[in-house]
Each structure stands twice: as C-alpha cells, then as structure tokens.
Design an enzyme around this catalytic site. Structure first.
Site, mmCIF file in Angstrom:
data_model
loop_
_atom_site.group_PDB
_atom_site.id
_atom_site.type_symbol
_atom_site.label_atom_id
_atom_site.label_comp_id
_atom_site.label_asym_id
_atom_site.label_seq_id
_atom_site.Cartn_x
_atom_site.Cartn_y
_atom_site.Cartn_z
ATOM 1 N N HIS A 155 -26.385 25.665 -52.537
ATOM 2 C CA HIS A 155 -27.241 26.620 -53.231
ATOM 3 C C HIS A 155 -28.102 25.873 -54.247
ATOM 4 C CE1 HIS A 155 -23.783 26.235 -56.006
ATOM 5 N NE2 HIS A 155 -24.700 26.358 -56.950
ATOM 6 N N HIS A 202 -22.614 32.884 -54.392
ATOM 7 C CA HIS A 202 -24.069 32.923 -54.524
ATOM 8 C C HIS A 202 -24.699 31.975 -53.524
ATOM 9 C CE1 HIS A 202 -23.134 29.385 -56.714
ATOM 10 N NE2 HIS A 202 -23.965 29.456 -57.697
ATOM 11 N N HIS A 249 -16.313 26.939 -63.216
ATOM 12 C CA HIS A 249 -17.215 27.991 -63.640
ATOM 13 C C HIS A 249 -16.474 29.311 -63.813
ATOM 14 C CE1 HIS A 249 -20.918 25.843 -63.262
ATOM 15 N NE2 HIS A 249 -20.705 25.527 -62.001
#
Lengths: 310, 310, 310, 310
Positions: A155, A202, A249
């Site tokens: 990504h 994502h 994260h």
C-alpha cells in the site's frame, strides 16, 4: 462480485536523486528484483511473490517524491465503466494507450483532490513468481527470497489537502471501505483516512497535509514478524536511516518499521494486521490517542513521522 | 466492486456425539468463545477477532459431520439477486425467514451438487471483538485470546461427488476464482478444487468422494507460525488426536496442523499462505506430486487425510 | 568441572515506592508468580520455569533501586572455598546464617568495589516449575505462562565506579569470562563490562557511573522474539513507560525491550543472543560505535539509557 | 569454576558413502561452510557462528556411521588432569600428538563402554564467525547465514550397550549432570540417558542398542522455531528424506526435525529447550509415556526413530 473493480495497488513510481544509490537500496538492500531498465533511465522492480512484471518504478530527478500510483483493476471493462464515473465525480480522465507504459495495457489517469496523480490499468504482462503453475512447490530457489524478504508491494500513504474528497471518490466511485480514520478530537476533522478494497486493513491511505501531492511512504509486505525483526537487523547493518524502529501500529495492527531510501523517500516493511471485510466496523482514532493510533507499543507520537514527506 | 457478493465463510454447523466433550474441545481447548446455548441444545461459538455473533454451531446428534455451511454476503440485495441465479443454475432455493436462525437475517438455502447444504445470509448481529471502535488499541484484555489463540473461522473442505459442478456454481454464479486444483495425472479428472472469493488462497474447497455431503475439515486462522507451534504443543498436552502434525501445505502454502474433535470431526488450525487475486494464475497439482501438494515439508501423502471424513 | 562455582544470578532485591503498584506491575503485568509475602511486607516472585522458590524480592522504601543481588553457587563447599578468596581480594565478607533469608541456606555477603551489595548462597528451597519430574510433559497448565511469558530471571546491569576492579573480582576469583566490553575510543577506559559464567553472553554487567551502587536494570528471559513483540504489545496496552522499544543489542545480540516499573526501576525482557564459551573471543566495542553497541537496529545511542539509573 | 572441564561437543567425524552427494547435502543444502579438504579426501565444515576452524568432518567409506566424536576442554591442563582419571575409570587412553588432526592441539582418545570412540582436545585454530571482535555488529554479510541457517553444532545421540557405564564416566569423571533419562516402566532399566555440561538440556546422549558404536544423530542449533519451519520447507523442496517432521521433544523441549543425509546418517536441526543448571532436577520419562517423551506434539513413538541407526 467477489473481488472486482480495483484489485490492488499495482505500481508506484518514485523519484530518486541518485539512481545508483537507489538501486543499491531497493535492489541490493531490500532485495527487490530488478526486471528492466527503461526509457529515461527508469529502473523497474518486482517483489518475488508477485506475478506481474513490476510494481515499483524509479526515475532519477531533482526532487524526491512520487510521480504516480496505479491500481490494477479486474478487467478492461472495468476501465470502460469507471472512466465516466470518475469524470462524473469531477475529475478529468486522461486515456493513455496500451504500451505507453511498458508491458502494460491502456491506462486511465487522473489527479486526485489531494493533488496526487493516480492511474488505473487492467493488464500488465505476467512473468510469475518463479514457482510455475504446475506442481509449483512452496519454496523458490535460494536467492529468490533475499534482502528484506519482501513478498509484495502492499500500500502507500499519501499526504495532501482535501482528503475527505479523496475518500469520497474511493468510497463512492471505487467502492472502497473506510476501514479506519484519525480525527481531531475537538473539531472531528479528518487527519488520516484508511481505505480498503480487499481483506487488508488498507490498500491506500491519505494524511492531511497543506501541500498537494506529497508522498508519505510506500509499504511492502513481509511474511512474519520474524522477518520484520530480520529487516530491522539489516537496516541496522547497512546504516539505513530509520524513522521508527520495530513497533506496532494502532491503525491496522501491523508490525512495522519505517526507514528512508537514500533520497529521503520513506519506506515501510510490515507484517500482520487484522482481516478486514466490508462489514467490519470503521475504527475511529482521535488525537487524544495519537500515540496509540500510530505506534501502539509505546504510545508515542513521532513528530518526524507526521511532518516529513517527499 | 471491491469486495462484494459472497464475502466469507461465516458459519459452520457441526454435529457432535457428546456435547460436553465437544464444549471441552472447542471452548476450553481451542479457546473459542461460547456466546450462547440455543434451541435443541445447540452451542454457539465465535473466534475472538470476529465481529459477528457466532461462526460455529454445534448440535448433538447420533453421527458426526456437518449440517450446513453458510457464507455471509455483502447485503440483502445480493441475496435477492442471487436467488434466481442459483435457481437458474438448477438448484432449488429455500427461503428461510429472518430470525429462524438466531441473530440472523433471512437466508437462502440450497443443496450443492456434492450433496452439501449451503446457506447465504446478509445479516448477523455484530457483537464486536472486545476492542471497541473508538481508539480501540490492538490487544484485547488477557483471557480473550486463549487456548489455540484462534483469530477467525477461515474455510472448510467438503467431500462429495460432482465437485466440478460445485466449482462451476461457485465460479459462474458466485464469481469465485479457481485458485488451485488437484487432478489425476492420467485422466486429468478433478480430485480437489480450491475456490477463493477474496485475497485468501481459498474460502472453500471440495474433494472428490463417492459419498455425498461428507465433511473433511473446518479450519481456523492463527496469527503466525509461532501460534501453530503453540497449538501443536497444546494438542500434545491434551492428547487431542492428531491427523497430521505441523507441516506446510503445497496447496495454499499455509502452515498447518490437522486434528480431530472428540466426535471425529477434523479440525485445522493454520497460518500464512500466499496472497491471492483474481488475476493470480490457477495452480494445478497432479497425483504424481500428491505428497508435495498436500504436505510439502515431507512430500508424503497421508492415507487417513484423504479417506477419513465425517 | 562442567558448570561449577557461581551458577547464575538467583535473586535480585529491589526497592519500590508503592508496593500495590509494584505488585500490579510484576505480578499482573509481567506475570511473575507471587510465592510469598514476608517480613517487612516484602513480596517474593518466581518466574514459571525456574525451580527455586523465588528470584525477585520487592521491598517498599523511600527510594527506588536495588538492595542486593545474589548468585547461586554449586554447593556449600563452594561458599567455604570462596569466602577466603573474596577476603584475599580485599572485600570484607559477612556470613549470614541459613534461614535469615527465607527458604535459603547460609549466605556470604560483601560490597563490590562499585558499591553494590552482593550475596552468594548454595541452597534455596526448590518448588519446581509445575511440570513435575516424572513424565513431565512440555507445557504447564494454562495460566502458568502468563503476562509477558517470562521464563527466567536472567541478568542485571549495575552502575558504579571501579568497574574494572569489579571485573577483576569476577574474573580472578569467580572465574567469569569477560565476554564483551565497551571502551572509550580515545582513552580506552572501560565504560561497560559484560561477564559470563555460563553459555549466556552475560550473567552480570557493570556500567561506569560516578555514584556508587546504582541500578540500571534487571532482565528476564523470554522464549522467542515473538514473545518480545508480545511483551511490547502489552507494554503499550498498559501504558508502561518505555525506555527503548523493540530493538537488538549489539552487545550480546539479544532482542530487547526496556521499560520502567512504577517506581522508575528499569526492567528488560529479551530473547536470543549468541552462545558464549570460555574460548569465545572477548568482543570490544568503542564509543565510536556506541549506537551500534547498544541498539543495533538503528545505531542510535539513547541518552536516557545511559544516564537514568535508580 | 564457572564453565570448565569439558566445554562442548566440538567435532563429529562422519562416514559417508558418496562424498559428492554428502557435500551437496551438508554444504549446499544445510548451508554449512566448507573450510578445507584434507587427507584421505576428508571434507571439513563449520557452522557460521562458531569460532573454531571446523566442527564436522566427512570421510568417504563403505559404510555410514560415526568415526569419533570430540569434546573441546577448557585448557591443556584439563587434558593432563583427565587422562589418569579416565584410565582410572578403566578406559585405555591413547595420546595423539598436536597436528595429527588438522588445526588441532593434542588429543586424548578412548573407547566408551558403548563402543564409541571419543576424543578430547583443548586447542583448535580459531577462524572466527566473520564478524570480527572490534565493533563486530550483529549480522554477518548476506550469504554467510544460508541454507538451513545453522548456528552451531550442538550435540549427538549415540547408540550402544552399557549406557549406564557411559553415564557414570560422564558424571563421575567429566562431572556432567544427568539432565533426563528414559527408563523401562517395569524394569526401570535405562533406555536413553541425556547428559549436560552446560546450560543446555544435553550436550551428549546415549540410547540403549544391542550393537556397539552406533550413530543415532548429530544435531545442529537453529536460532528460532521460525528457522525450524524454514528448514522443514527446504527439506521438502529438496526431497531430503524426513524421519520425523516438525515436532517438539518431550525430552529437552526442543523444537525439532529429523532427516537423513544421502548416506542414511540421521541429522537433526532444532531450536529452543529449557535452560539447564546443575541444580535442575533430573527428569525421568518411562516407556508408558514413550510417545510424549520423544514427540510431544502428538505423543506417537516412531519405530524408525528408535531402531534406525548407522
């Protein structure tokens, strides 16, 4: 149905200040496979477990940053269907003929409200992952998985203004999910938006920045947290500048390291993260938990992480 | 577009011979969360990182095996759209009203050419993964991840005749990809077919068996190979009957263990495997490499693995 | 021969400012097993895979820091043999009768040139690791391995003056090896000395500090880097103050995290590191590579790491 | 004191039927470093993280098996001290001059009651682990850690009669600990004895066999269970014959794989296991738990594992 429309981030084109140093970094250090040198001295790379010809394009230039990013779509009919929808959203679509980009079918190109140049394409020549398709086995020959042991391009995170409009395009036209968002705790303004078209947390993300078309990072997928540690050891060995060392994260739950290429472009390698589906609730983080949202193993927001872009 | 239509295997209903022993196995050993006891003494479980109310239903019966499996679809309109297509494919569709299955919206039910009962539903009450959706953090409270540390229900492998017809239904009507297949090296007849509607190497698979509606295994996702080893240690500790100990599949490349519940139903826990997309080439294995296709760390075909079903 | 003399760091006694907070930290967070509350409100802990009664003693006091550290020796004759040698080295040896320290045989106590109080003992009651000694199996019951999943007390790092004299005592009298050392690149003065009496890269270490008897950290052994990541996740979850997040030491090559208990005492959990033997060459690091010596995944020296002691 | 006397298994000399096939196996597959070809076509290997010149010697011969195994001792004085003790135990000691074995100081050689030829030596030329000793860093250059990623030679298991006498020699003369033993549940006769001179659960082990001087396996240390899985993948890729795939030993708790070299000599790679000390209680397994003692993740005794030796 199933997985259709935009499939994945298939190509990122990055500007580097010194191609020799960049090849040392992406080829010899990260271990990406150089598949071609092309027009204008561009150098093309693939990760070992991808099938398409390349996923990363480097171009030598006077400034670092990203030229464009491109998603692969399901088929050519998807391009035909999307072009008028993107125009209807208000973006001018440029049609680029097959072959203009090497080994690639025709492309749609348009500029996002954040200023980033985005492309869509349905075809790129497949050269495989070296295992073949008949009784392929599970392990490529030694030397194929090398360096940081990167499996795939995953990504990118891009910085600019108007990220809510970007997200509206991705949600309404491209039918992505808003998997997570970071908002200002007082104003509730969007500071970062994370968008998924797959089971990944994502596929692309946008972070609010005053300047247009800024590049935060490109991210590559590793197989395990053990490989994240291994990459961190190599980063240390080669004195690659580290932005944020091994951490997890809050957003996406991925185990991560951020570092810089010799031109100052930020790279990430990561592993893990939860499985996302369209019915997974959107997760909201606010600035009262900025540390936990970004780096959950110490809850410390990093100034450089939020402000250094190329 | 993006991820639409059938999203994932959302529910598997299994028959067990002794509910107390089954609860010991699925609840205390595997560490799934018991969320409800329902009609007919059924017991319902979820894995910690799923949001929906349950993914596994146990029913006490005189024989082991699977009652039905159910996929969650994107929305109710998907059900409306699919019902006539399934009928057009030649299967009779039963419409089950919302609420008949607990916490569930309406369902379509039909019998596959292989004899298995399959359901589709668009809604199930979401109870979350304990982390919440505002500044959720990344780690649930201790005790939430427990036992085998299972993250999610992942897929099932079902045995029966007419698996090519099954695959045609999934590919033509449900728009799954045929990610991998195992064929007879001489006749090229399909022996096992692996079908994906996501970035997983498979969401469901079928293995050729003379008897209808046989159950090979239900599989749960672990976060890492380290957790696979941890599960193997617990399997050994609790003397859970092992079918095949830690190994790696040729098909899907997942790190795996197979074992049996107290009723003889096969379970799998696994981690990893490659990332699949609709444009990933179909991989073909043939019986000349049956060992490598099934268990790539020793290339040994297991008789029991191929013939023991419930 | 084989492993004789001083065997290992067997006990560390730490002062805490608030016992309730300390018990929350060492018991509920780290997951050490509280085995006893004793005289003066002291609380005693063991790690799950140790056999001796306890390895950590907490005492509530007005200042944080370490009261003493104690090595277990091979047998009582070792104590008899060592006492005059320690005296001959120039340290006054105090003889403490069996039973003064709970569950413990007699002890020798002396003050190191660095000001630290050190003890030696040959006997402590063994309560085992819950597995038993007849067909023990490999996995304790669930709940025994908990929190940070600490296996054992491993080593401590202590700060003070005269560390070369400390090292001379450990090498000449206790026959430790100097496995590694950090020196000033100009003066070649010793800044940190790492001493091993086993196959571990160090069993105790000393760092040069102007003040006597300072405590840098106590370190606990985890089974794998995966457990280091897991501990980091818990540290983040419970907002435990982090000194240095997941990284790898240059010295010892261990994968590490440093954090603080609620009183400001530094703790480490780590995994790995090379195998040391008496014939392994001493490794020398100098201050030109202070970053790499301490934190090899980013080569950044941490001011706090070098100056914050209790 | 500290670690003295016999330090570690430093050299194993193995007979192979075909040197070219053996070099392919130990060099290209396992990734050991070939350091020399010597007299009689012998080939010498070291593991990357050892400092001594070699740890494995291959000799082409008409039968597979082990020629001798050798422990490195602390210093030459240890040899002088041990020679008469070994004679007093009843074994004839042959004195071999320095230089007879390449890069090696003088050796003592004697035949164990089990028929195995054992050697002791105090000196072998050190060539290091490529990292150097001044600011060494933690990661060797790429290509140094390769193949199965073996860190070190670890131990060997030998089969023969009179293993109780062997153990008495190791305990009384060499001062090893009996860390674990496997006994017949009825007769309590010793079937396998595990002996440690370090913090490893065993440095050598003996299994009861009617024939003298039999070789069960030589074992190499990997850094993590992740590397065990990686080695298993390579074993599968190269179709190396597997004896027992990834599993965990009851004895020692190590994560293990057994496989065969092209001559039928058994190899093991493993990781982990508990930390042993002289005061760790001896663990006793009996034949009522033979499965759990050997392979704790499925509790299945393997006939081949117990009966196939070279």
């Amino acid at each position: 149905m199933a997985l259709r429309g935009l499939l994945r981030l298939g190509e990122v084109a990055i500007r580097v200040l010194d191609m020799a140093a960049a090849r040392e970094h992406y080829g010899r250090r990260l271990g990406l496979h150089e598949v071609m040198q092309g027009e204008g001295g561009r150098v093309y790379y693939k990760a070992w477990d991808e099938h398409d010809h390349h996923c990363l394009v480097l171009r030598e230039a006077d400034s670092a940053g990203m030229d464009y990013f491109a998603f692969k779509v399901y088929d050519d009919a998807t391009l035909t269907e999307l072009a008028p929808k993107i125009e209807a959203f208000g973006l001018k679509v440029e049609h680029i003929a097959a072959g203009v980009y090497p080994y690639s079918g025709r492309r749609l190109q348009f500029r996002l409200p954040s200023g980033h140049l985005m492309q869509l394409y349905a075809h790129k020549e497949q050269i495989g992952n070296t295992l073949g398709t008949r009784n392929p086995g599970v392990m490529p020959d030694e030397g194929v998985i090398r360096g940081f042991r990167i499996n795939r391009l995953d990504h990118c995170l891009l910085g600019g203004p108007n990220i809510d409009q970007n997200a509206r395009l991705f949600r309404e036209v491209f039918e992505f999910d808003l998997s997570e968002r970071l908002i200002d705790v007082d104003s509730e303004a969007s500071l970062a938006l994370f968008l998924s078209c797959s089971t990944k947390p994502h596929d692309v993300a946008f972070v609010l920045q005053p300047e247009e078309a800024r590049f935060h990072h490109v991210s590559f997928l590793l197989e395990s947290t053990y490989d994240v540690i291994h990459a961190a050891d190599l980063i240390g060995k080669y004195r690659i500048p580290v932005d944020v060392g091994p951490n997890r994260h809050g957003v996406t739950r991925g185990a991560t390291i951020y570092f810089f290429d010799p031109s100052g472009n930020r790279n990430e390698v990561f592993s893990g993260g939860y499985v996302h589906y369209p019915d997974t609730p959107t997760l909201t983080w606010d600035t009262s938990e900025l540390g936990a949202a970004t780096f959950a193993q110490d809850n410390i927001p990093r100034e450089s992480f939020l402000t250094v872009l190329t």
